[in-house]
Design a protein around this motif. Structure first.
Motif, PDB file in Angstrom:
ATOM      1  N   THR A 143      62.470  84.963  99.626  1.00 19.38           N
ATOM      2  CA  THR A 143      61.602  83.851  99.229  1.00 19.38           C
ATOM      3  C   THR A 143      60.826  84.221  97.976  1.00 19.38           C
ATOM      4  O   THR A 143      60.694  83.417  97.041  1.00 19.38           O
ATOM      5  CB  THR A 143      60.633  83.484 100.372  1.00 19.38           C
ATOM      6  N   GLU A 144      60.323  85.465  97.917  1.00 21.34           N
ATOM      7  CA  GLU A 144      59.574  85.947  96.757  1.00 21.34           C
ATOM      8  C   GLU A 144      60.464  86.023  95.512  1.00 21.34           C
ATOM      9  O   GLU A 144      60.040  85.674  94.406  1.00 21.34           O
ATOM     10  CB  GLU A 144      58.979  87.320  97.066  1.00 21.34           C
ATOM     11  N   VAL A 145      61.702  86.473  95.694  1.00 22.71           N
ATOM     12  CA  VAL A 145      62.643  86.559  94.559  1.00 22.71           C
ATOM     13  C   VAL A 145      62.830  85.194  93.917  1.00 22.71           C
ATOM     14  O   VAL A 145      62.729  85.047  92.688  1.00 22.71           O
ATOM     15  CB  VAL A 145      64.007  87.119  95.030  1.00 22.71           C
ATOM     16  N   PHE A 146      63.074  84.186  94.732  1.00 23.57           N
ATOM     17  CA  PHE A 146      63.368  82.866  94.173  1.00 23.57           C
ATOM     18  C   PHE A 146      62.118  82.116  93.729  1.00 23.57           C
ATOM     19  O   PHE A 146      62.204  81.183  92.940  1.00 23.57           O
ATOM     20  CB  PHE A 146      64.212  82.053  95.152  1.00 23.57           C
ATOM     21  N   ARG A 147      60.969  82.508  94.241  1.00 23.22           N
ATOM     22  CA  ARG A 147      59.727  81.945  93.693  1.00 23.22           C
ATOM     23  C   ARG A 147      59.566  82.350  92.226  1.00 23.22           C
ATOM     24  O   ARG A 147      59.053  81.592  91.405  1.00 23.22           O
ATOM     25  CB  ARG A 147      58.520  82.438  94.500  1.00 23.22           C
ATOM     26  N   LEU A 149      62.244  83.375  90.190  1.00 17.83           N
ATOM     27  CA  LEU A 149      63.386  83.000  89.353  1.00 17.83           C
ATOM     28  C   LEU A 149      63.769  81.527  89.424  1.00 17.83           C
ATOM     29  O   LEU A 149      64.422  81.006  88.505  1.00 17.83           O
ATOM     30  CB  LEU A 149      64.606  83.844  89.751  1.00 17.83           C
ATOM     31  N   TYR A 150      63.395  80.862  90.503  1.00 14.28           N
ATOM     32  CA  TYR A 150      63.796  79.470  90.701  1.00 14.28           C
ATOM     33  C   TYR A 150      62.572  78.683  91.178  1.00 14.28           C
ATOM     34  O   TYR A 150      62.511  78.203  92.303  1.00 14.28           O
ATOM     35  CB  TYR A 150      64.923  79.431  91.749  1.00 14.28           C
ATOM     36  N   PRO A 151      61.545  78.568  90.315  1.00 15.30           N
ATOM     37  CA  PRO A 151      60.253  77.985  90.722  1.00 15.30           C
ATOM     38  C   PRO A 151      60.349  76.488  91.043  1.00 15.30           C
ATOM     39  O   PRO A 151      61.304  75.810  90.669  1.00 15.30           O
ATOM     40  CB  PRO A 151      59.367  78.244  89.501  1.00 15.30           C
ATOM     41  N   ASN A 152      59.342  76.018  91.779  1.00 11.07           N
ATOM     42  CA  ASN A 152      59.216  74.597  92.137  1.00 11.07           C
ATOM     43  C   ASN A 152      60.397  74.085  92.979  1.00 11.07           C
ATOM     44  O   ASN A 152      60.711  72.902  92.987  1.00 11.07           O
ATOM     45  CB  ASN A 152      59.085  73.718  90.876  1.00 11.07           C
ATOM     46  N   SER A 153      61.046  75.012  93.672  1.00 13.91           N
ATOM     47  CA  SER A 153      62.210  74.621  94.467  1.00 13.91           C
ATOM     48  C   SER A 153      61.862  74.389  95.936  1.00 13.91           C
ATOM     49  O   SER A 153      62.623  73.767  96.666  1.00 13.91           O
ATOM     50  CB  SER A 153      63.280  75.704  94.376  1.00 13.91           C
ATOM     51  N   GLY A 154      60.730  74.920  96.377  1.00 13.26           N
ATOM     52  CA  GLY A 154      60.359  74.804  97.782  1.00 13.26           C
ATOM     53  C   GLY A 154      61.241  75.604  98.707  1.00 13.26           C
ATOM     54  O   GLY A 154      61.358  75.308  99.892  1.00 13.26           O
ATOM     55  N   LEU A 155      61.896  76.644  98.179  1.00 13.70           N
ATOM     56  CA  LEU A 155      62.796  77.454  99.002  1.00 13.70           C
ATOM     57  C   LEU A 155      62.029  78.190 100.089  1.00 13.70           C
ATOM     58  O   LEU A 155      60.982  78.783  99.837  1.00 13.70           O
ATOM     59  CB  LEU A 155      63.555  78.463  98.138  1.00 13.70           C
ATOM     60  N   ASP A 156      62.577  78.168 101.301  1.00 10.47           N
ATOM     61  CA  ASP A 156      61.970  78.862 102.435  1.00 10.47           C
ATOM     62  C   ASP A 156      63.072  79.577 103.198  1.00 10.47           C
ATOM     63  O   ASP A 156      63.923  78.937 103.817  1.00 10.47           O
ATOM     64  CB  ASP A 156      61.253  77.859 103.343  1.00 10.47           C
ATOM     65  N   PHE A 157      63.058  80.909 103.154  1.00 10.96           N
ATOM     66  CA  PHE A 157      64.128  81.682 103.780  1.00 10.96           C
ATOM     67  C   PHE A 157      63.817  82.030 105.237  1.00 10.96           C
ATOM     68  O   PHE A 157      64.434  82.905 105.809  1.00 10.96           O
ATOM     69  CB  PHE A 157      64.400  82.959 102.965  1.00 10.96           C
ATOM     70  N   SER A 158      62.876  81.322 105.827  1.00 12.99           N
ATOM     71  CA  SER A 158      62.568  81.582 107.238  1.00 12.99           C
ATOM     72  C   SER A 158      63.235  80.567 108.162  1.00 12.99           C
ATOM     73  O   SER A 158      63.166  80.695 109.377  1.00 12.99           O
ATOM     74  CB  SER A 158      61.045  81.540 107.457  1.00 12.99           C
ATOM     75  N   SER A 159      63.872  79.544 107.605  1.00 15.01           N
ATOM     76  CA  SER A 159      64.535  78.514 108.408  1.00 15.01           C
ATOM     77  C   SER A 159      66.028  78.813 108.498  1.00 15.01           C
ATOM     78  O   SER A 159      66.725  78.767 107.478  1.00 15.01           O
ATOM     79  CB  SER A 159      64.324  77.136 107.768  1.00 15.01           C
ATOM     80  N   PRO A 160      66.548  79.127 109.681  1.00 16.15           N
ATOM     81  CA  PRO A 160      67.934  79.599 109.823  1.00 16.15           C
ATOM     82  C   PRO A 160      68.988  78.693 109.212  1.00 16.15           C
ATOM     83  O   PRO A 160      69.878  79.152 108.493  1.00 16.15           O
ATOM     84  CB  PRO A 160      68.111  79.710 111.341  1.00 16.15           C
TER      85      PRO A 160
END
Length: 389
Positions: A143-147, A149-160
């Motif tokens: 999640t930190e990596v994509f925050r 490199l890929y900002p404003n995406s709302g990526l959350d790697f805690s949802s399976p």
């Protein structure tokens, strides 16, 4: 024939899966829906509650036209490898589209994300290495990596399911002819939700009800035949395999345990000691679990130990991929007949002696699965694809 793939486990099949199959057909306009389904051991390192043939039959009676088995070497893996296997088989079938469930709460262009990862993998790897081992879990790290490199995406790697969706997008984008992606938002029940709603419940909630003998509470969230199968078929859980796993852990030397796939950082010592003082799989897992070794990671490792899986065996299986057909409808059979000459991988419709070496890991995992309940039927030899009219 226009085709849409879905990558599934069906542990067990429920109304949410029925909705998924119907929407895959509707959203993509497909004439044939292809399910790539895990065999008898699943992505989170668990034995399937009922066997793969029964689950394939249920899928074919509820909106799926063709069921292909996802081999053990891909099925019992983290999201990236699981996705790699599923996408590889669908691509080999010349599939046009992929529909997958997502629990992401924000709108997202998965295809755009897949293209981004495909073009920026080196930078992603470098950023991950910079923050690795900073005390955060792997999902938090990604999640930190994509925050960054890929900002404003709302990526959350805690949802399976969202993690799997991202992995599908990344793998799919690497092919010359990517499939069209159709994300489908989950209805009501979340992945770990243990509540039972009017029409939907998670597989987690359903398994809990089955093992506590409360089938009457979940009939409304299951197709009728699935409820009958769960009441009458041979069901299994990890506890059924605990005596076998305990024997393997205690009787093996540390050197032998070190040779098991994914056995790293001396965890074999901790697992062996935990086995000596545990009288159930649940207690064993509670004793072995740490912040670094999550429940899922340990379950996968337990599955590798039970099946005596080695690194070279996994790599061999990756290099010898195949398309094992578990079943089809008339429409699915027609699709196979039309595409047979275009398939990028060998088609397997019967487990023959000539395939014993190539498919050794899948055969062994089937045989070990049968040890969980004496009522489980033969899973490999003498089995032919299920055909539903």
């Amino acid at each position: 024939m226009k085709s849409c793939g879905i990558i599934v486990e069906y542990n067990p099949f429920h109304n949410g899966h029925l909705y998924h199959a119907k929407m895959a057909r509707k959203m993509s306009g497909a004439e044939v829906v292809i399910a790539v389904m895990s065999g008898n051991f699943l992505q989170r390192g668990e034995p399937a509650i009922i066997d793969k043939w029964t689950r394939a039959k249920e899928a074919l009676n509820n909106g799926v036209d063709l069921v292909i088995e996802l081999p053990f070497a891909y099925a019992v893996q983290s999201a990236d490898y699981f996705a790699a296997g599923g996408i590889k088989l669908l691509q080999a079938l010349q599939c046009d589209a992929l529909c997958f469930g997502t629990d992401n709460q924000t709108e997202m262009d998965y295809e755009l994300f897949g293209d981004f990862v495909n073009k920026n993998q080196t930078e992603i790897d470098q950023t991950y290495q910079q923050i690795k081992n900073n005390g955060m879990s792997y999902p938090q790290q990604m999640t930190e990596v994509f925050r960054k490199l890929y900002p404003n995406s709302g990526l959350d790697f805690s949802s399976p399911n969202h993690i799997l969706g991202l992995s599908y997008a990344k793998e799919n984008a690497a092919y010359e002819k990517p499939m069209r992606l159709y994300p489908l938002k989950r209805e009501q029940a979340g992945y770990h939700d243990t509540n039972i709603y009017q029409e939907f419940a998670s597989a987690t909630a359903i398994r809990k009800a089955v093992f506590s003998e409360q089938l009457d509470q979940i009939k409304q969230v299951l197709p009728a035949q699935v409820a009958i199968d769960l009441a009458n078929s041979a069901t299994v859980s990890w506890e059924d395999y605990w005596p076998l796993l305990k024997y393997k852990l205690i009787s093996s030397s540390i050197t032998e345990l070190k040779g098991i796939y994914q056995m790293k950082e001396g965890i074999e010592y901790r697992l062996q000691e935990a086995a000596k003082t545990s009288d159930s799989f649940q207690v064993f897992m509670e004793q072995a679990k740490t912040k670094r070794y999550t429940w899922t990671r340990l379950q996968r490792l337990a599955t590798y130990i039970l099946n005596n899986v080695k690194q070279q065996e996994i790599e061999n299986a990756w290099n010898q991929s195949h398309l094992q057909v578990l079943g089809f409808t008339e429409q699915g059979q027609r699709f196979l007949q039309e595409e047979k000459k275009n398939l990028a991988l060998p088609l397997v419709t019967k487990m023959s002696k000539s395939l014993k070496s190539q498919l050794a890991l899948d055969i062994r995992s089937n045989q070990l699965y049968q040890l969980g309940n004496h009522r489980v039927s033969e899973q490999s030899f003498g089995r032919f694809p299920i055909r539903i009219s």
